[in-house]
Design a protein around this motif. Structure first.
Motif, PDB file in Angstrom:
ATOM      1  N   ILE A  50       3.740  -2.898   3.848  1.00  0.00           N
ATOM      2  CA  ILE A  50       3.542  -4.267   3.391  1.00  0.00           C
ATOM      3  C   ILE A  50       2.632  -4.957   4.397  1.00  0.00           C
ATOM      4  N   VAL A  51       1.534  -5.531   3.904  1.00  0.00           N
ATOM      5  CA  VAL A  51       0.577  -6.173   4.802  1.00  0.00           C
ATOM      6  C   VAL A  51       0.263  -7.572   4.314  1.00  0.00           C
ATOM      7  N   ASP A  63      -0.351  -6.332  -5.553  1.00  0.00           N
ATOM      8  CA  ASP A  63       0.074  -7.637  -5.052  1.00  0.00           C
ATOM      9  C   ASP A  63       1.575  -7.626  -4.794  1.00  0.00           C
ATOM     10  N   GLY A  64       1.993  -8.483  -3.876  1.00  0.00           N
ATOM     11  CA  GLY A  64       3.424  -8.665  -3.633  1.00  0.00           C
ATOM     12  C   GLY A  64       3.910  -7.804  -2.491  1.00  0.00           C
ATOM     13  N   GLY A  65       5.238  -7.737  -2.351  1.00  0.00           N
ATOM     14  CA  GLY A  65       5.848  -7.024  -1.234  1.00  0.00           C
ATOM     15  C   GLY A  65       6.645  -7.999  -0.413  1.00  0.00           C
ATOM     16  N   VAL A  66       7.782  -7.554   0.058  1.00  0.00           N
ATOM     17  CA  VAL A  66       8.687  -8.427   0.797  1.00  0.00           C
ATOM     18  C   VAL A  66       9.014  -7.793   2.136  1.00  0.00           C
ATOM     19  N   TYR A  67       8.991  -8.589   3.195  1.00  0.00           N
ATOM     20  CA  TYR A  67       9.379  -8.098   4.518  1.00  0.00           C
ATOM     21  C   TYR A  67      10.893  -7.988   4.597  1.00  0.00           C
ATOM     22  N   THR A  68      11.371  -6.831   5.054  1.00  0.00           N
ATOM     23  CA  THR A  68      12.820  -6.609   5.122  1.00  0.00           C
ATOM     24  C   THR A  68      13.341  -6.566   6.535  1.00  0.00           C
ATOM     25  N   GLU A  69      12.457  -6.575   7.499  1.00  0.00           N
ATOM     26  CA  GLU A  69      12.904  -6.494   8.886  1.00  0.00           C
ATOM     27  C   GLU A  69      11.921  -7.246   9.769  1.00  0.00           C
ATOM     28  N   ALA A  70      12.364  -7.607  10.945  1.00  0.00           N
ATOM     29  CA  ALA A  70      11.469  -8.294  11.870  1.00  0.00           C
ATOM     30  C   ALA A  70      10.387  -7.332  12.313  1.00  0.00           C
ATOM     31  N   PRO A  71       9.159  -7.796  12.443  1.00  0.00           N
ATOM     32  CA  PRO A  71       8.079  -6.900  12.835  1.00  0.00           C
ATOM     33  C   PRO A  71       8.304  -6.346  14.230  1.00  0.00           C
ATOM     34  N   ILE A 124       0.864  -1.190   0.000  1.00  0.00           N
ATOM     35  CA  ILE A 124       0.000   0.000   0.000  1.00  0.00           C
ATOM     36  C   ILE A 124       0.896   1.234   0.000  1.00  0.00           C
ATOM     37  N   ASN A 125       0.583   2.231  -0.803  1.00  0.00           N
ATOM     38  CA  ASN A 125       1.461   3.397  -0.971  1.00  0.00           C
ATOM     39  C   ASN A 125       1.327   4.408   0.168  1.00  0.00           C
ATOM     40  N   ILE A 126       1.431   3.932   1.397  1.00  0.00           N
ATOM     41  CA  ILE A 126       1.436   4.764   2.607  1.00  0.00           C
ATOM     42  C   ILE A 126       2.589   4.281   3.470  1.00  0.00           C
ATOM     43  N   GLY A 127       3.475   5.178   3.897  1.00  0.00           N
ATOM     44  CA  GLY A 127       4.633   4.731   4.659  1.00  0.00           C
ATOM     45  C   GLY A 127       5.076   5.709   5.721  1.00  0.00           C
ATOM     46  N   LYS A 128       6.316   5.530   6.182  1.00  0.00           N
ATOM     47  CA  LYS A 128       6.857   6.376   7.241  1.00  0.00           C
ATOM     48  C   LYS A 128       6.849   7.846   6.861  1.00  0.00           C
ATOM     49  N   ILE A 129       7.007   8.113   5.570  1.00  0.00           N
ATOM     50  CA  ILE A 129       7.002   9.493   5.099  1.00  0.00           C
ATOM     51  C   ILE A 129       5.669  10.182   5.393  1.00  0.00           C
ATOM     52  N   ALA A 159      -8.824 -10.455  12.250  1.00  0.00           N
ATOM     53  CA  ALA A 159      -8.237 -11.799  12.276  1.00  0.00           C
ATOM     54  C   ALA A 159      -7.714 -12.215  10.907  1.00  0.00           C
ATOM     55  N   ASP A 160      -8.181 -11.546   9.840  1.00  0.00           N
ATOM     56  CA  ASP A 160      -7.742 -11.872   8.486  1.00  0.00           C
ATOM     57  C   ASP A 160      -6.588 -10.987   8.023  1.00  0.00           C
ATOM     58  N   ILE A 161      -6.049 -10.176   8.946  1.00  0.00           N
ATOM     59  CA  ILE A 161      -4.890  -9.347   8.642  1.00  0.00           C
ATOM     60  C   ILE A 161      -3.689  -9.919   9.383  1.00  0.00           C
ATOM     61  N   GLY A 162      -2.621 -10.209   8.655  1.00  0.00           N
ATOM     62  CA  GLY A 162      -1.422 -10.760   9.288  1.00  0.00           C
ATOM     63  C   GLY A 162      -0.476  -9.650   9.714  1.00  0.00           C
ATOM     64  N   ARG A 163       0.805  -9.840   9.427  1.00  0.00           N
ATOM     65  CA  ARG A 163       1.807  -8.862   9.837  1.00  0.00           C
ATOM     66  C   ARG A 163       1.702  -7.585   9.011  1.00  0.00           C
ATOM     67  N   VAL A 164       2.140  -6.498   9.627  1.00  0.00           N
ATOM     68  CA  VAL A 164       2.178  -5.198   8.955  1.00  0.00           C
ATOM     69  C   VAL A 164       3.567  -4.612   9.144  1.00  0.00           C
ATOM     70  N   GLU A 165       4.193  -4.211   8.051  1.00  0.00           N
ATOM     71  CA  GLU A 165       5.506  -3.558   8.135  1.00  0.00           C
ATOM     72  C   GLU A 165       5.421  -2.199   7.452  1.00  0.00           C
ATOM     73  N   ILE A 166       5.829  -1.157   8.167  1.00  0.00           N
ATOM     74  CA  ILE A 166       5.830   0.198   7.618  1.00  0.00           C
ATOM     75  C   ILE A 166       7.218   0.509   7.075  1.00  0.00           C
ATOM     76  N   GLN A 167       7.342   0.676   5.779  1.00  0.00           N
ATOM     77  CA  GLN A 167       8.587   1.094   5.158  1.00  0.00           C
ATOM     78  C   GLN A 167       8.529   2.589   4.856  1.00  0.00           C
ATOM     79  N   GLN A 168       9.566   3.113   4.227  1.00  0.00           N
ATOM     80  CA  GLN A 168       9.642   4.560   4.052  1.00  0.00           C
ATOM     81  C   GLN A 168       8.479   5.113   3.243  1.00  0.00           C
TER      82      GLN A 168
END
Length: 578
Positions: free
Chosen positions: A505-506, A534-542, A466-471, A492-501
């Motif tokens: 990524i959800v 679609d897609g996206g890769v986790y780059t750090e531990a949540p 999703i085009n929303i991040g730390k910025i 319950a249908d949402i897993g991990r969420v990672e905020i990048q710049q």
């Protein structure tokens, strides 16, 4: 506790307070009134709504005004039309015995020419919404050159609603030597920046809310999926035949959608939110006061200033962003010593927020089950039979009675009851009779560090970007709320969420993923379209999701966007359909 007389108020004001039955000043009034009466210094009062702020600034303001001087000496700014009207009425009641003092109220959504005519009567005090005041200033319909006092009431709410530009215009256009009094529930950075720019060495006080939850209110909760909340509301309206209440939603999108769904299903419900014209708002409120509708579906902001008695239920479609809003919402019921009911519809993921409300407000929620279709049918039939039993029989024409008795004489008592019951059952809407209750039991040990379930299998989830991040200064909680509000899927249908710049990524459960991206089409965030791919890769531990929503307010995209002069163009800090 000091009396109002000890605070230094004049006899005429004291007499008006006595007529109103107001005898004991609140904490904010004890702190503010003596200072404002004696000092020209700018002033900041931090206190929650419901602590008596109108009298805290209104009483000293009315006493300090030069009654023989017909210039505009004071302006009180308010975020909404309803609150502005409420303030104006309060000031007029306080000034009951001050014959030469005039108070006028101006606000967006009403004919501006009528308000311009009222201003020609030269009121000393004007209560206004920011957008309408800017319009009047630009038209030179109000002379602010002699202004001595500028009051900003609910300053944080005005900024949340997008009035930053209007406030800058007003503050920079009014005389530098005026006294500015700012009242706010919170003091976020944006208000502090405004204070530093426009106020001079302000004297600041802060008082606790002093607002207790009404003891006559029973607090309940029901656990359902996000997608089943509208169905749960319908079932509540089916069971509670005398329900007359307010259903609170967090976004105007939800407000309108739910009101439309209820109305299409035959329920007497209408929406109240900031996108309605003033005529539409007035019509909805008139219907509600006349009980032509059973449920008013409203946002927190739109519901401000509503004063309707005998409200039996307050329903929370989703728990509010701000803790004090729960108190304000539930306080709509159980007035004048009556009993009331506050029902929160929560998903399994919202249970912790409910725990926090219980702990901080010192209340206890009772878990209730959403009625099943069979239970609703049984209660409706029982109510119908009681209605038949209690039906008063008067002045029946004998010829009608004779014809009906002759026609139905072939039926036994049992057969007649069966046929009448069959007719009533046809009126019941049993299209969805499943059990929609969810099991909300959990412990902290069965949650992962970032708040998502630890026992899930990643094979059941799919990544989205999703085009929303730390910025954009958003947190994981913000992104989760955006996802749920726009897509309607359960937490319950949402897993991990990672905020990048520049993106988030959800993980979304594969059963919900086929339609997930498409639900964001046309929704805007901070004046740009939300894009999901679609897609996206986790780059750090949540990391930890951090504070809950009650730990500090986060707006979706800020509240300082450009607005037109009309006050019914509402806040833009939530995702909205373009």
């Amino acid at each position: 506790m000091n009396t109002f007389q000890e605070l230094g108020l004049d006899e005429k004001i004291l007499q008006a307070l006595n007529d109103l039955g107001i005898s004991k000043p609140t904490e904010i009034q004890q702190e503010a009134i003596p200072f404002l009466l004696k000092s020209d210094q700018d002033f900041i009062g931090l206190a929650q709504t419901g602590t008596g702020k109108t009298a805290a600034f209104g009483l000293p303001l009315l006493q300090l005004i030069e009654h023989d001087n017909t210039t505009c000496q004071a302006i009180v700014l308010s975020p909404t039309r309803e609150l502005a009207q409420q303030i104006a009425e309060g000031l007029k009641s306080f000034a009951k015995y001050e014959r030469k003092l005039k108070v006028e109220c101006v606000y967006g959504g009403a004919p501006i020419m009528n308000q311009m005519k009222k201003l020609k009567s030269k009121p000393q005090v004007v209560v206004a919404t920011p957008g309408r005041l800017v319009d009047l200033i630009k038209r030179k319909a109000i002379d602010i050159q002699h202004l001595r006092y500028l009051v900003l009431d609910e300053a944080d709410e005005m900024l949340n609603m997008g009035f930053k530009e209007e406030l800058n215009v007003i503050l920079s256009s009014t005389p530098d030597d005026k006294s500015t009094w700012l009242f706010s529930a919170t003091m976020p950075k944006i208000i502090r920046k405004m204070v530093d720019e426009y106020m001079h060495n302000p004297h600041e006080i802060s008082v606790k809310s002093g607002v207790e939850v009404n003891k006559n209110i029973s607090h309940q909760y029901m656990v359902v999926k996000m997608s089943d909340k509208a169905e749960a509301i319908k079932r509540l309206m089916d069971v509670e035949t005398d329900l007359f209440g307010v259903l609170f939603c967090r976004t105007k999108i939800d407000t309108q959608n739910i009101a439309d769904e209820l109305s299409r299903a035959g329920y007497a419900a209408e929406a109240l939110h900031g996108d309605l014209s003033q005529n539409q708002r007035d019509l909805v409120m008139r219907k509600f006061k006349d009980r032509a509708i059973n449920v008013l579906v409203a946002t927190d902001v739109a519901a401000r200033g509503i004063d309707v008695s005998d409200i039996t239920h307050v329903i929370h479609h989703k728990l509010p962003d701000e803790l004090e809003f729960y108190t304000h919402r539930s306080g709509r019921t159980a007035r004048a010593g009556k009993k009331g009911l506050s029902i929160a519809l929560i998903t399994k993921g919202e249970r912790r927020r409910l725990d926090q409300i219980e702990r901080i407000l010192g209340i206890e929620f009772e878990k209730k089950m959403v009625p099943t279709g069979e239970e609703i049918a049984a209660r409706r039939v029982e109510a119908w039979s009681e209605k038949v039993l209690n039906q008063e029989v008067v002045n029946l024409p004998q010829e009608f009675r004779d014809k009906v008795q002759e026609s139905l004489a072939v039926l036994s008592k049992e057969e007649l009851v069966d046929k009448l019951l069959a007719m009533e059952c046809k009126q019941l809407n049993m299209s969805d009779s499943r059990d929609i209750n969810e099991n909300a039991s959990h412990t902290r040990s069965d949650r992962s560090e970032d708040g998502r379930g630890s026992s899930r299998s990643t094979s059941h989830f799919k990544n989205f970007s999703i085009n929303i991040g730390k910025i954009d200064s958003v947190s994981k909680t913000d992104v989760l709320n955006i996802i749920q509000e726009v897509s309607g899927i359960d937490s319950a249908d949402i897993g991990r969420v990672e905020i990048q710049q520049k993106k988030a990524i959800v993980e979304i459960n594969k059963k919900s993923s086929p339609s997930f991206a498409g639900k964001f089409t046309g929704f805007m965030f901070d004046d740009r379209e939300i894009k999901v791919s679609d897609g996206g890769v986790y780059t750090e531990a949540p990391a930890s999701r951090g504070k809950g929503r009650f730990g500090g307010k986060k707006s979706y995209g800020g509240g300082g966007g450009r607005r037109s002069g009309s006050d019914h163009n509402r806040r833009r800090d939530k995702p909205r359909r373009r």
